[in-house]
Design an enzyme around this catalytic site. Sequence first.
Site, mmCIF file in Angstrom:
data_model
loop_
_atom_site.group_PDB
_atom_site.id
_atom_site.type_symbol
_atom_site.label_atom_id
_atom_site.label_comp_id
_atom_site.label_asym_id
_atom_site.label_seq_id
_atom_site.Cartn_x
_atom_site.Cartn_y
_atom_site.Cartn_z
ATOM 1 N N ARG A 47 4.853 6.228 14.650
ATOM 2 C CA ARG A 47 4.753 6.706 13.275
ATOM 3 C C ARG A 47 4.163 8.111 13.262
ATOM 4 N NH1 ARG A 47 1.150 3.784 8.519
ATOM 5 N NH2 ARG A 47 0.026 5.729 8.346
ATOM 6 N N HIS A 103 0.834 -1.210 0.000
ATOM 7 C CA HIS A 103 0.000 0.000 0.000
ATOM 8 C C HIS A 103 0.859 1.246 0.000
ATOM 9 C CE1 HIS A 103 1.022 -0.586 4.238
ATOM 10 N NE2 HIS A 103 0.721 0.683 4.460
ATOM 11 N N ASP A 120 0.415 4.770 2.088
ATOM 12 C CA ASP A 120 -0.383 5.056 3.285
ATOM 13 C C ASP A 120 -1.637 5.878 2.975
ATOM 14 O OD1 ASP A 120 1.056 3.710 5.271
ATOM 15 O OD2 ASP A 120 2.558 5.306 5.350
ATOM 16 N N HIS A 162 4.785 0.293 0.322
ATOM 17 C CA HIS A 162 5.503 -0.541 1.283
ATOM 18 C C HIS A 162 4.598 -1.657 1.792
ATOM 19 C CE1 HIS A 162 3.514 2.614 3.557
ATOM 20 N NE2 HIS A 162 3.490 1.793 4.598
HETATM 21 C C1 SIN Z 1 2.980 0.716 7.957
HETATM 22 O O1 SIN Z 1 3.071 1.850 8.393
HETATM 23 O O2 SIN Z 1 2.314 0.447 6.971
HETATM 24 C C2 SIN Z 1 3.714 -0.394 8.674
HETATM 25 C C3 SIN Z 1 5.154 -0.411 8.355
HETATM 26 C C4 SIN Z 1 5.882 -1.313 9.289
HETATM 27 O O3 SIN Z 1 5.364 -1.658 10.351
HETATM 28 O O4 SIN Z 1 7.029 -1.666 8.977
#
Ligand code: SIN
Length: 282
Positions: free
Chosen positions: A273, A108, A110, A258
Amino acid sequence: MVAIRQNSYQHIEARPFAPNLGAEIYGVDLAKPVSDAQFDDIKQAFLDYQVLFFKDQAEIPPELHVAFGKRFGGLHAHPAAPTMAGHPEIFEIHATKHSKIANGEFWHSDVSCDEEPPLGTMLQIHIAPPCGGDTMFSDMYGAYDALSEPVRRMLDGLTATHESEHIYRGRYADRGRNDTDIDCPVAVHPVVRTHPDTGRKALFVNRTFTTRINELSPSESDAVLTMLFEQAEHIDHQIRFRWTLNDMAFWDNRCCMHRAIWDYWPEERKGRRVTIKGDRPR
Ligand code: SIN
């Protein structure tokens, strides 16, 4: 073939991670305020490499993590995810032996279901499993460039719907988040977007949120999306990052996707995050 970029930064060291995308960044301490000179280099490296991995870090105090994010723009509020107590701008990623799901397990960009999806995301991992828990990134400039000219022409002017009800509703219930009060966003974006800073074209569809191409019939849409998801997820465009405790990754959602690998259950993985607001894809 992608040319390896020269390291032309004065105040940070950028070591390319792979020819297509990613760089490890050394010589910056994110647990302290970052100087303007270092910030300018980081901003340039972010555009040059799409995802930066800040190495040799200590745990970043939440206030500094938020302040560093704000230097790139206003902060984006996640429509559904739980936030850190006392720090509503921080989304806590947390998987334990009790988890039923982990965050970001499918490819995806984000919150691409937002009208103005986030520009970038800064994630620091401060509890890491003994092994596993890698994150994969895929280069959406490269995925677009590798399409044939007739397919690129066909995609010009097409739009896709990005939905989130199927992803977000109930997703964080096991972490105490009651989501009966939220609307799950839906947005329409171009299938190919132009990065506002680099001017490069990038494929902008992903398996998590993109549900259809609006100008095609349902069966045509299914066929074209299947081809584009395979293109976007092709191994040629990917890297796989192995975290060391307190590494911080900063990725550009406008030109890379990612995917987090949940291969470490029942071990624990936790991170913070901060997500920066973006503009409407064009
Ligand atoms: C995400 O923010 O999509 C997760 C990325 C991660 O946990 O490495």
